[in-house]
Design a protein around this motif. Structure first.
Motif, PDB file in Angstrom:
ATOM      1  N   UNK A   1       0.840  -1.195   0.000  1.00 32.37           N
ATOM      2  CA  UNK A   1       0.000   0.000   0.000  1.00 32.37           C
ATOM      3  C   UNK A   1       0.872   1.242   0.000  1.00 32.37           C
ATOM      4  N   UNK A   2       0.349   2.279  -0.592  1.00 34.35           N
ATOM      5  CA  UNK A   2       0.987   3.595  -0.604  1.00 34.35           C
ATOM      6  C   UNK A   2       0.114   4.523   0.229  1.00 34.35           C
ATOM      7  N   UNK A   3       0.699   5.086   1.286  1.00 36.83           N
ATOM      8  CA  UNK A   3       0.036   6.091   2.114  1.00 36.83           C
ATOM      9  C   UNK A   3       0.698   7.447   1.854  1.00 36.83           C
ATOM     10  N   UNK A   4       0.166   8.514   2.442  1.00 36.00           N
ATOM     11  CA  UNK A   4       0.624   9.875   2.150  1.00 36.00           C
ATOM     12  C   UNK A   4       1.198  10.529   3.405  1.00 36.00           C
ATOM     13  N   UNK A   5       2.368  11.149   3.268  1.00 35.77           N
ATOM     14  CA  UNK A   5       3.044  11.686   4.453  1.00 35.77           C
ATOM     15  C   UNK A   5       2.381  12.929   5.026  1.00 35.77           C
ATOM     16  N   UNK A   6       1.426  13.526   4.317  1.00 36.93           N
ATOM     17  CA  UNK A   6       0.714  14.686   4.871  1.00 36.93           C
ATOM     18  C   UNK A   6      -0.639  14.274   5.460  1.00 36.93           C
ATOM     19  N   UNK A   7      -0.780  13.005   5.778  1.00 37.46           N
ATOM     20  CA  UNK A   7      -1.995  12.488   6.427  1.00 37.46           C
ATOM     21  C   UNK A   7      -1.631  11.854   7.767  1.00 37.46           C
ATOM     22  N   UNK A   8      -0.813  12.566   8.554  1.00 35.51           N
ATOM     23  CA  UNK A   8      -0.281  12.010   9.804  1.00 35.51           C
ATOM     24  C   UNK A   8      -1.370  11.522  10.756  1.00 35.51           C
ATOM     25  N   UNK A   9      -2.412  12.322  10.933  1.00 33.19           N
ATOM     26  CA  UNK A   9      -3.457  11.963  11.889  1.00 33.19           C
ATOM     27  C   UNK A   9      -4.180  10.688  11.450  1.00 33.19           C
ATOM     28  N   UNK A  10      -4.532  10.606  10.172  1.00 24.26           N
ATOM     29  CA  UNK A  10      -5.207   9.397   9.669  1.00 24.26           C
ATOM     30  C   UNK A  10      -4.280   8.195   9.682  1.00 24.26           C
ATOM     31  N   UNK A  11      -3.013   8.411   9.302  1.00 23.54           N
ATOM     32  CA  UNK A  11      -2.045   7.313   9.289  1.00 23.54           C
ATOM     33  C   UNK A  11      -1.843   6.720  10.678  1.00 23.54           C
ATOM     34  N   UNK A  12      -1.878   7.587  11.703  1.00 18.18           N
ATOM     35  CA  UNK A  12      -1.595   7.135  13.070  1.00 18.18           C
ATOM     36  C   UNK A  12      -2.636   6.149  13.578  1.00 18.18           C
ATOM     37  N   UNK A  13      -3.856   6.202  13.046  1.00 16.66           N
ATOM     38  CA  UNK A  13      -4.914   5.308  13.528  1.00 16.66           C
ATOM     39  C   UNK A  13      -5.351   4.300  12.456  1.00 16.66           C
ATOM     40  N   UNK A  14      -4.636   4.265  11.346  1.00 17.39           N
ATOM     41  CA  UNK A  14      -5.015   3.337  10.278  1.00 17.39           C
ATOM     42  C   UNK A  14      -4.857   1.896  10.755  1.00 17.39           C
ATOM     43  N   UNK A  15      -5.911   1.063  10.625  1.00 16.45           N
ATOM     44  CA  UNK A  15      -5.822  -0.304  11.155  1.00 16.45           C
ATOM     45  C   UNK A  15      -4.811  -1.184  10.434  1.00 16.45           C
ATOM     46  N   UNK A  16      -4.537  -0.918   9.164  1.00 18.65           N
ATOM     47  CA  UNK A  16      -3.565  -1.736   8.435  1.00 18.65           C
ATOM     48  C   UNK A  16      -2.143  -1.303   8.792  1.00 18.65           C
TER      49      UNK A  16
END
Length: 200
Positions: A142-157
């Motif tokens: 998967x590719x995530x985005x570095x400007x989505x810190x808040x969402x990334x921190x709680x992403x279940x995957x």
């Protein structure tokens, strides 16, 4: 007469031939008129238009110049479009490949938040499948985005990855490319900084 059982055909990797059938331009061949390729979002598609780009490296840090990649993502509203149509402004599926310069590129929009089967929100992300010589079964990540810190921190995957440093191998870095917003995502198939791959 007894039935003769044939042995299993030996598995083969994608090899150098995947470009010939699925990435014609990357192989130096004329493109087909109707081609699933790297423009997932046309100019009229809603959302923030971005480029995704990167390289693929082997365990020695050398470019893999004949890899083939497939991408599957939600639109800007967090919805997947399962009906592919080249005339639409956005399709959830796209393809790219590395070639002589070793870089793949996708034109798309930044995806919205998607909920998993349990209803838990997942951070904006793009699903990536990688085919290349030496790989018997394609790799998925998967590719995530570095400007989505808040969402990334709680992403279940992302949180399934126990080592926080390893999570960073899935996070693309925002940059500008010729005046366009872009995210760079380099994939490393082996080595110390190996990208996290999933068994979906």
């Amino acid at each position: 007469m007894p039935v003769q059982l044939l042995p299993e055909t030996p598995s083969q990797t994608a090899g150098p031939y995947v470009h010939i059938g699925l990435a014609l331009e990357a192989a130096g061949n004329p493109a087909r008129e109707q081609e699933i390729w790297n423009e997932m979002a046309k100019p009229g598609a809603p959302g923030e238009h971005i480029l995704l780009l990167g390289h693929v490296y082997d365990g020695n840090g050398h470019l893999i110049r004949d890899s083939f990649l497939e991408f599957w993502q939600a639109n800007a509203d967090g919805e997947y479009d399962t009906d592919y149509d080249l005339d639409k402004s956005f399709n959830s599926f796209g393809r790219s490949a590395t070639a002589d310069e070793g870089e793949w590129v996708i034109k798309t929009v930044k995806p919205g938040v998607v909920r998993n089967a349990a209803g838990v929100p997942m951070a904006p992300h793009v699903n990536v499948s990688l085919f290349a010589r030496g790989i018997n079964i394609h790799l998925q990540t998967r590719l995530y985005f570095n400007d989505e810190d808040q969402s990334n921190a709680v992403d279940p995957v992302l949180n399934l990855i126990e080592q926080p440093a390893r999570r960073q191998t899935l996070v693309a870095q925002r940059c500008m490319v010729e005046g366009n917003v872009a995210y760079r995502f380099d994939i490393r198939v082996q080595g110390a900084d190996e990208t996290v791959f999933f068994d979906f």
